[in-house]
Design a protein around this motif. Sequence first.
Motif, PDB file in Angstrom:
ATOM      1  N   MET A  29       5.111  -0.138   1.023  1.00 22.76           N
ATOM      2  CA  MET A  29       4.002  -0.961   1.880  1.00 22.76           C
ATOM      3  C   MET A  29       4.265  -2.305   1.251  1.00 22.76           C
ATOM      4  O   MET A  29       3.984  -2.636   0.150  1.00 22.76           O
ATOM      5  CB  MET A  29       3.014  -0.447   1.467  1.00 22.76           C
ATOM      6  CG  MET A  29       1.813  -0.760   2.146  1.00 22.76           C
ATOM      7  SD  MET A  29       0.202   0.102   2.408  1.00 22.76           S
ATOM      8  CE  MET A  29      -0.742  -0.418   1.009  1.00 22.76           C
ATOM      9  N   SER A  30       4.285  -3.137   2.251  1.00 26.46           N
ATOM     10  CA  SER A  30       3.971  -4.872   1.805  1.00 26.46           C
ATOM     11  C   SER A  30       2.523  -5.223   1.434  1.00 26.46           C
ATOM     12  O   SER A  30       1.809  -4.689   1.611  1.00 26.46           O
ATOM     13  CB  SER A  30       4.615  -5.597   3.009  1.00 26.46           C
ATOM     14  OG  SER A  30       3.738  -5.646   4.144  1.00 26.46           O
ATOM     15  N   SER A  31       2.543  -6.280   0.830  1.00 26.36           N
ATOM     16  CA  SER A  31       1.104  -6.745   0.441  1.00 26.36           C
ATOM     17  C   SER A  31       0.378  -7.168   1.696  1.00 26.36           C
ATOM     18  O   SER A  31      -1.039  -7.086   1.308  1.00 26.36           O
ATOM     19  CB  SER A  31       1.343  -8.223  -0.368  1.00 26.36           C
ATOM     20  OG  SER A  31       1.948  -9.191   0.605  1.00 26.36           O
ATOM     21  N   ASN A  32       0.593  -7.381   2.700  1.00 24.91           N
ATOM     22  CA  ASN A  32      -0.233  -7.536   3.867  1.00 24.91           C
ATOM     23  C   ASN A  32      -0.578  -6.509   4.760  1.00 24.91           C
ATOM     24  O   ASN A  32      -1.288  -6.464   5.803  1.00 24.91           O
ATOM     25  CB  ASN A  32       0.185  -8.732   4.674  1.00 24.91           C
ATOM     26  CG  ASN A  32      -0.994  -9.553   5.155  1.00 24.91           C
ATOM     27  OD1 ASN A  32      -2.145  -9.420   4.602  1.00 24.91           O
ATOM     28  ND2 ASN A  32      -0.623 -10.751   5.939  1.00 24.91           N
ATOM     29  N   GLU A  33       0.140  -5.118   4.460  1.00 23.78           N
ATOM     30  CA  GLU A  33       0.046  -4.028   5.452  1.00 23.78           C
ATOM     31  C   GLU A  33      -1.311  -3.446   5.287  1.00 23.78           C
ATOM     32  O   GLU A  33      -1.995  -3.176   3.765  1.00 23.78           O
ATOM     33  CB  GLU A  33       1.314  -3.049   5.206  1.00 23.78           C
ATOM     34  CG  GLU A  33       1.651  -2.516   6.432  1.00 23.78           C
ATOM     35  CD  GLU A  33       2.995  -1.864   6.054  1.00 23.78           C
ATOM     36  OE1 GLU A  33       2.815  -0.482   5.868  1.00 23.78           O
ATOM     37  OE2 GLU A  33       4.140  -2.446   5.699  1.00 23.78           O
ATOM     38  N   LYS A  34      -1.927  -2.813   5.988  1.00 30.54           N
ATOM     39  CA  LYS A  34      -3.046  -1.828   5.903  1.00 30.54           C
ATOM     40  C   LYS A  34      -2.619  -0.365   6.084  1.00 30.54           C
ATOM     41  O   LYS A  34      -1.906  -0.208   7.253  1.00 30.54           O
ATOM     42  CB  LYS A  34      -4.340  -2.238   6.663  1.00 30.54           C
ATOM     43  CG  LYS A  34      -3.948  -2.178   8.070  1.00 30.54           C
ATOM     44  CD  LYS A  34      -5.427  -2.879   8.765  1.00 30.54           C
ATOM     45  CE  LYS A  34      -5.325  -2.993  10.454  1.00 30.54           C
ATOM     46  NZ  LYS A  34      -6.694  -3.421  10.855  1.00 30.54           N
ATOM     47  N   GLN A  35      -3.187   0.477   5.135  1.00 32.78           N
ATOM     48  CA  GLN A  35      -2.863   1.921   5.127  1.00 32.78           C
ATOM     49  C   GLN A  35      -4.107   2.467   5.719  1.00 32.78           C
ATOM     50  O   GLN A  35      -5.115   2.567   5.202  1.00 32.78           O
ATOM     51  CB  GLN A  35      -2.572   2.281   3.660  1.00 32.78           C
ATOM     52  CG  GLN A  35      -2.600   3.758   3.686  1.00 32.78           C
ATOM     53  CD  GLN A  35      -2.372   4.097   2.233  1.00 32.78           C
ATOM     54  OE1 GLN A  35      -2.476   3.463   1.358  1.00 32.78           O
ATOM     55  NE2 GLN A  35      -2.197   5.531   2.001  1.00 32.78           N
ATOM     56  N   ILE A  36      -4.354   3.126   7.101  1.00 30.97           N
ATOM     57  CA  ILE A  36      -5.385   3.445   7.887  1.00 30.97           C
ATOM     58  C   ILE A  36      -5.733   5.008   7.160  1.00 30.97           C
ATOM     59  O   ILE A  36      -4.716   5.721   7.097  1.00 30.97           O
ATOM     60  CB  ILE A  36      -5.023   3.733   9.301  1.00 30.97           C
ATOM     61  CG1 ILE A  36      -5.202   2.534   9.816  1.00 30.97           C
ATOM     62  CG2 ILE A  36      -6.315   4.242   9.833  1.00 30.97           C
ATOM     63  CD1 ILE A  36      -4.630   2.198  11.338  1.00 30.97           C
ATOM     64  N   ILE A  37      -7.115   5.157   6.614  1.00 27.41           N
ATOM     65  CA  ILE A  37      -7.352   6.437   6.070  1.00 27.41           C
ATOM     66  C   ILE A  37      -8.095   7.352   7.185  1.00 27.41           C
ATOM     67  O   ILE A  37      -7.830   8.619   7.193  1.00 27.41           O
ATOM     68  CB  ILE A  37      -8.301   6.243   4.649  1.00 27.41           C
ATOM     69  CG1 ILE A  37      -7.481   5.076   3.856  1.00 27.41           C
ATOM     70  CG2 ILE A  37      -8.810   7.473   4.190  1.00 27.41           C
ATOM     71  CD1 ILE A  37      -6.341   5.826   3.170  1.00 27.41           C
ATOM     72  N   ALA A  38      -9.193   6.642   7.670  1.00 22.97           N
ATOM     73  CA  ALA A  38      -9.840   7.486   8.598  1.00 22.97           C
ATOM     74  C   ALA A  38     -10.278   6.729  10.272  1.00 22.97           C
ATOM     75  O   ALA A  38     -10.370   5.278   9.753  1.00 22.97           O
ATOM     76  CB  ALA A  38     -11.070   7.930   7.888  1.00 22.97           C
ATOM     77  N   ASN A  39     -10.261   7.304  11.130  1.00 21.66           N
ATOM     78  CA  ASN A  39     -10.442   6.590  12.315  1.00 21.66           C
ATOM     79  C   ASN A  39     -11.608   7.271  12.840  1.00 21.66           C
ATOM     80  O   ASN A  39     -11.976   8.579  12.597  1.00 21.66           O
ATOM     81  CB  ASN A  39      -9.424   6.632  13.549  1.00 21.66           C
ATOM     82  CG  ASN A  39      -8.506   5.548  13.287  1.00 21.66           C
ATOM     83  OD1 ASN A  39      -8.809   4.165  12.992  1.00 21.66           O
ATOM     84  ND2 ASN A  39      -7.276   5.931  13.501  1.00 21.66           N
ATOM     85  N   ASN A  40     -12.637   6.522  13.400  1.00 26.98           N
ATOM     86  CA  ASN A  40     -13.633   7.159  14.262  1.00 26.98           C
ATOM     87  C   ASN A  40     -13.493   7.277  15.654  1.00 26.98           C
ATOM     88  O   ASN A  40     -13.740   6.326  16.466  1.00 26.98           O
ATOM     89  CB  ASN A  40     -15.001   6.286  13.979  1.00 26.98           C
ATOM     90  CG  ASN A  40     -16.590   6.839  14.287  1.00 26.98           C
ATOM     91  OD1 ASN A  40     -16.326   8.060  14.948  1.00 26.98           O
ATOM     92  ND2 ASN A  40     -17.410   6.368  13.870  1.00 26.98           N
ATOM     93  N   LYS A  41     -12.763   8.424  16.028  1.00 32.22           N
ATOM     94  CA  LYS A  41     -12.591   8.589  17.699  1.00 32.22           C
ATOM     95  C   LYS A  41     -13.809   8.571  18.251  1.00 32.22           C
ATOM     96  O   LYS A  41     -13.662   8.308  19.483  1.00 32.22           O
ATOM     97  CB  LYS A  41     -11.729   9.681  17.798  1.00 32.22           C
ATOM     98  CG  LYS A  41     -10.229   9.413  16.961  1.00 32.22           C
ATOM     99  CD  LYS A  41      -9.293  10.917  17.132  1.00 32.22           C
ATOM    100  CE  LYS A  41      -8.068  10.788  16.455  1.00 32.22           C
ATOM    101  NZ  LYS A  41      -7.317  12.012  16.291  1.00 32.22           N
ATOM    102  N   LYS A  42     -14.858   9.380  17.719  1.00 29.25           N
ATOM    103  CA  LYS A  42     -16.048   9.467  18.484  1.00 29.25           C
ATOM    104  C   LYS A  42     -16.807   8.154  18.919  1.00 29.25           C
ATOM    105  O   LYS A  42     -17.264   8.194  19.831  1.00 29.25           O
ATOM    106  CB  LYS A  42     -16.963  10.462  17.547  1.00 29.25           C
ATOM    107  CG  LYS A  42     -18.119  10.938  18.549  1.00 29.25           C
ATOM    108  CD  LYS A  42     -18.761  12.083  17.620  1.00 29.25           C
ATOM    109  CE  LYS A  42     -20.046  12.662  18.414  1.00 29.25           C
ATOM    110  NZ  LYS A  42     -20.937  11.941  18.671  1.00 29.25           N
ATOM    111  N   ALA A  43     -16.545   7.225  18.224  1.00 28.88           N
ATOM    112  CA  ALA A  43     -17.019   5.952  18.431  1.00 28.88           C
ATOM    113  C   ALA A  43     -16.644   5.404  19.798  1.00 28.88           C
ATOM    114  O   ALA A  43     -17.095   4.710  20.671  1.00 28.88           O
ATOM    115  CB  ALA A  43     -16.971   4.880  17.242  1.00 28.88           C
ATOM    116  N   TYR A  44     -15.152   5.493  19.766  1.00 28.17           N
ATOM    117  CA  TYR A  44     -14.348   4.948  21.235  1.00 28.17           C
ATOM    118  C   TYR A  44     -14.739   5.704  22.383  1.00 28.17           C
ATOM    119  O   TYR A  44     -14.841   5.413  23.479  1.00 28.17           O
ATOM    120  CB  TYR A  44     -13.074   4.996  20.819  1.00 28.17           C
ATOM    121  CG  TYR A  44     -12.572   3.939  19.892  1.00 28.17           C
ATOM    122  CD1 TYR A  44     -12.516   2.618  20.212  1.00 28.17           C
ATOM    123  CD2 TYR A  44     -12.268   4.436  18.550  1.00 28.17           C
ATOM    124  CE1 TYR A  44     -12.244   1.628  19.236  1.00 28.17           C
ATOM    125  CE2 TYR A  44     -11.625   3.054  17.683  1.00 28.17           C
ATOM    126  CZ  TYR A  44     -11.802   1.841  18.196  1.00 28.17           C
ATOM    127  OH  TYR A  44     -11.492   0.964  17.211  1.00 28.17           O
TER     128      TYR A  44
END
Length: 154
Positions: free
Chosen positions: A1-16
């Motif tokens: 993983m590069s220094s500027n990359e983000k690792q997504i842990i959780a999404n709030n699908k219900k919000a969308y």
Amino acid sequence: MSSNEKQIIANNKKAYHDYFVIDTYEAGIELFGTEIKSIRNGRVNLKDSFCSVDDGQMYAIGMHISPYEQGNRFNRDPMRKKRLLLHKREIMRLFGESQQQGLSIIPLSLYIKNGRAKLEIGLCKGKKLYDKRAVQAKKDSDRAIERTLKEHYR
């Protein structure tokens, strides 16, 4: 993983599903040691969570971080309200817009960026039932068109 990359842990699908997202902000979260370990293990739930402003501070309420297995007495209440780290002017802008226009501030996703946990929050407008139906109908028709094109060009 590069220094500027983000690792997504959780999404709030219900919000969308329940809201139209008007604007998004990135906020840091004030966490304790066992909480960040639990987040890194992916044991977090954003469903039914929201943000509120209290005494000039913004808090995420209803965000569930499961207790860390090896945390024993250092574990905190999984449902405690977590303070969000934003600039004062961002908090005031979000608070003002949510009060005037009847909008909600909803956590959309949680991710690790440069070793720090960040929460993407959105200024959202609630969807009515007919809005949800219209979105579902559009998804269904797009899927049908896609299927037809796939069958046609075999």
